[in-house]
Design an enzyme around this catalytic site. Sequence first.
Site, PDB file in Angstrom:
ATOM      1  N   SER A   1      89.656  97.845  47.947  1.00  0.00           N
ATOM      2  CA  SER A   1      90.935  98.547  48.026  1.00  0.00           C
ATOM      3  C   SER A   1      90.928  99.355  49.307  1.00  0.00           C
ATOM      4  O   SER A   1      89.854  99.790  49.762  1.00  0.00           O
ATOM      5  CB  SER A   1      91.066  99.493  46.832  1.00  0.00           C
ATOM      6  OG  SER A   1      92.029 100.493  47.095  1.00  0.00           O
TER       7      SER A   1
ATOM      8  N   TYR B   1      86.451 105.412  41.767  1.00  0.00           N
ATOM      9  CA  TYR B   1      87.067 104.149  42.203  1.00  0.00           C
ATOM     10  C   TYR B   1      86.764 103.882  43.678  1.00  0.00           C
ATOM     11  O   TYR B   1      86.372 102.767  44.065  1.00  0.00           O
ATOM     12  CB  TYR B   1      88.575 104.260  41.967  1.00  0.00           C
ATOM     13  CG  TYR B   1      89.400 103.059  42.325  1.00  0.00           C
ATOM     14  CD1 TYR B   1      89.440 101.935  41.503  1.00  0.00           C
ATOM     15  CD2 TYR B   1      90.183 103.041  43.483  1.00  0.00           C
ATOM     16  CE1 TYR B   1      90.222 100.843  41.827  1.00  0.00           C
ATOM     17  CE2 TYR B   1      90.977 101.959  43.807  1.00  0.00           C
ATOM     18  CZ  TYR B   1      90.997 100.858  42.973  1.00  0.00           C
ATOM     19  OH  TYR B   1      91.780  99.775  43.295  1.00  0.00           O
TER      20      TYR B   1
ATOM     21  N   LYS C   1      84.657 100.812  45.219  1.00  0.00           N
ATOM     22  CA  LYS C   1      85.265  99.872  46.165  1.00  0.00           C
ATOM     23  C   LYS C   1      84.496  99.840  47.491  1.00  0.00           C
ATOM     24  O   LYS C   1      84.431  98.796  48.150  1.00  0.00           O
ATOM     25  CB  LYS C   1      86.737 100.233  46.390  1.00  0.00           C
ATOM     26  CG  LYS C   1      87.634  99.988  45.161  1.00  0.00           C
ATOM     27  CD  LYS C   1      87.494  98.577  44.604  1.00  0.00           C
ATOM     28  CE  LYS C   1      88.664  98.170  43.735  1.00  0.00           C
ATOM     29  NZ  LYS C   1      88.439  96.849  43.089  1.00  0.00           N
TER      30      LYS C   1
HETATM   31  N1  NAD Z   1      97.564  96.594  42.461  1.00  0.00           N
HETATM   32  C1  NAD Z   1      97.223  97.119  43.630  1.00  0.00           C
HETATM   33  O1  NAD Z   1      98.067  97.551  44.428  1.00  0.00           O
HETATM   34  C2  NAD Z   1      95.775  97.207  44.020  1.00  0.00           C
HETATM   35  C3  NAD Z   1      95.435  97.953  45.168  1.00  0.00           C
HETATM   36  C4  NAD Z   1      94.105  97.987  45.566  1.00  0.00           C
HETATM   37  C5  NAD Z   1      93.139  97.299  44.837  1.00  0.00           C
HETATM   38  N2  NAD Z   1      93.488  96.600  43.713  1.00  0.00           N
HETATM   39  C6  NAD Z   1      92.433  95.911  42.971  1.00  0.00           C
HETATM   40  O2  NAD Z   1      92.869  94.614  42.618  1.00  0.00           O
HETATM   41  C7  NAD Z   1      92.305  94.249  41.357  1.00  0.00           C
HETATM   42  C8  NAD Z   1      93.393  93.814  40.369  1.00  0.00           C
HETATM   43  O3  NAD Z   1      94.242  94.912  40.122  1.00  0.00           O
HETATM   44  P1  NAD Z   1      95.620  94.768  39.319  1.00  0.00           P
HETATM   45  O4  NAD Z   1      96.551  95.696  39.989  1.00  0.00           O
HETATM   46  O5  NAD Z   1      95.966  93.348  39.161  1.00  0.00           O
HETATM   47  O6  NAD Z   1      95.188  95.440  37.916  1.00  0.00           O
HETATM   48  P2  NAD Z   1      95.554  95.057  36.388  1.00  0.00           P
HETATM   49  O7  NAD Z   1      95.245  96.267  35.582  1.00  0.00           O
HETATM   50  O8  NAD Z   1      96.931  94.476  36.305  1.00  0.00           O
HETATM   51  O9  NAD Z   1      94.515  93.892  36.037  1.00  0.00           O
HETATM   52  C9  NAD Z   1      93.142  94.132  35.905  1.00  0.00           C
HETATM   53  C10 NAD Z   1      92.611  93.242  34.800  1.00  0.00           C
HETATM   54  O10 NAD Z   1      91.185  93.430  34.695  1.00  0.00           O
HETATM   55  C11 NAD Z   1      90.831  93.356  33.336  1.00  0.00           C
HETATM   56  N3  NAD Z   1      89.545  94.022  33.094  1.00  0.00           N
HETATM   57  C12 NAD Z   1      89.300  95.346  33.068  1.00  0.00           C
HETATM   58  N4  NAD Z   1      88.020  95.586  32.765  1.00  0.00           N
HETATM   59  C13 NAD Z   1      87.423  94.374  32.605  1.00  0.00           C
HETATM   60  C14 NAD Z   1      86.099  93.969  32.304  1.00  0.00           C
HETATM   61  N5  NAD Z   1      85.136  94.868  32.071  1.00  0.00           N
HETATM   62  N6  NAD Z   1      85.819  92.640  32.223  1.00  0.00           N
HETATM   63  C15 NAD Z   1      86.798  91.714  32.455  1.00  0.00           C
HETATM   64  N7  NAD Z   1      88.080  92.051  32.716  1.00  0.00           N
HETATM   65  C16 NAD Z   1      88.394  93.365  32.801  1.00  0.00           C
HETATM   66  C17 NAD Z   1      91.982  94.048  32.605  1.00  0.00           C
HETATM   67  O11 NAD Z   1      92.042  93.682  31.211  1.00  0.00           O
HETATM   68  C18 NAD Z   1      93.200  93.576  33.406  1.00  0.00           C
HETATM   69  O12 NAD Z   1      93.814  92.452  32.816  1.00  0.00           O
HETATM   70  C19 NAD Z   1      91.486  95.458  40.888  1.00  0.00           C
HETATM   71  O13 NAD Z   1      90.134  95.292  41.246  1.00  0.00           O
HETATM   72  C20 NAD Z   1      92.089  96.597  41.668  1.00  0.00           C
HETATM   73  O14 NAD Z   1      91.199  97.673  41.834  1.00  0.00           O
HETATM   74  C21 NAD Z   1      94.783  96.554  43.290  1.00  0.00           C
END
Ligand code: NAD
Length: 301
Positions: free
Chosen positions: A153, A165, A169
């Site tokens: 991230s 977090y 990351k």
């Molecule tokens: N959405 C953004 O803007 C953004 C920004 C920076 C980084 N990210 C990163 O991208 C990735 C996806 O984020 P997102 O926004 O799609 O989040 P989200 O919450 O929509 O999806 C994350 C998924 O991970 C699953 N999960 C959580 N713990 C778990 C575990 N122990 N084992 C298996 N599955 C597990 C959850 O059930 C969920 O379905 C994450 O790593 C997040 O940190 C997202």
Amino acid sequence: MTVGYLDDKTIAITGAGRGIGRAVALLCAQEGANVVVNDYGVSMDGQDPSSEVADAVVAEITGDGGRAVAVADSVTTMEGGARIVQTAVDTYGTIDGVVCVAGILRERMLFKMSEEEWDPVIATHLKGTFTVFRAAAPIMREQRSGTLLAFTSGAFVGSVAQANYSAAKGGIVSLVRSAAAGMHKYGVTSNAIAPIAKSRMSANVPMEIEMGEPEDVAPMVAYLLGDDARDVTGQVYTAVGGRVAVWNQPSEVREMRTEGRWTPEELARRLPDEVGQEPMPLIERIEEMAAAAASGDTPNA
Ligand SMILES: NC(=O)c1ccc[n+]([C@@H]2O[C@H](COP(=O)([O-])OP(=O)(O)OC[C@H]3O[C@@H](n4cnc5c(N)ncnc54)[C@H](O)[C@@H]3O)[C@@H](O)[C@H]2O)c1
């Protein structure tokens, strides 16, 4: 029959039940890959697991004529990581790529953060990338090919109320670069994506930020999994909307030397002019972020 970008590849994706992981799983399947859909099916802070979340995405893929199998384990255990990779091997005979997207959030200022807020966030993001990389690496080393992909991230540079977090990351970036260095001679690549996309996780970001859809991030993942990216390794790429950017590799920028050993007084005299500090844009933006947080504006609103 149309030719898919990922035909004949087997890809395991963690956190593939929702958000960005789901969009990645759907695109990989559309592009002809066999897909392992892993999701522990938890709330945003990592509670109340359910296997229905992974099953629903598998049903979506197979209903559309694609090939997918669900694994509802947590990535936080070595057994979970092993099961995700083993399911790919048992079901499809191989593993060509792993994409570690699973993540949770437990936000708190550092001076209030508890062990229960620190440990699960590190376990899900950082250890949860290690468990899957660790299970896939010996197989990829043996077959002399493979792609390790992780999700970092922009917050890895620091984040006000997300020390857990941000640290996870940042750890992922170092893990990815270590894997790139260690697996290079076996033909295995390792890269990280820093996405920004509308999801439940980004819904509360307290400031105006560039925003896109999860589906905008998925093509970058498919590219890095594909044959055209076999010599791309050790990189961090931002993917948001129609924009992709590459991050620099950290390195020293200025130095100074002394004869023998420093004294604190000599450092105090010379360091400000000769080595100084590097600007930290995050600190310069703190007032802007505090104002946005107070106004209640969020990018998904
Ligand atoms: N959405 C953004 O803007 C953004 C920004 C920076 C980084 N990210 C990163 O991208 C990735 C996806 O984020 P997102 O926004 O799609 O989040 P989200 O919450 O929509 O999806 C994350 C998924 O991970 C699953 N999960 C959580 N713990 C778990 C575990 N122990 N084992 C298996 N599955 C597990 C959850 O059930 C969920 O379905 C994450 O790593 C997040 O940190 C997202």
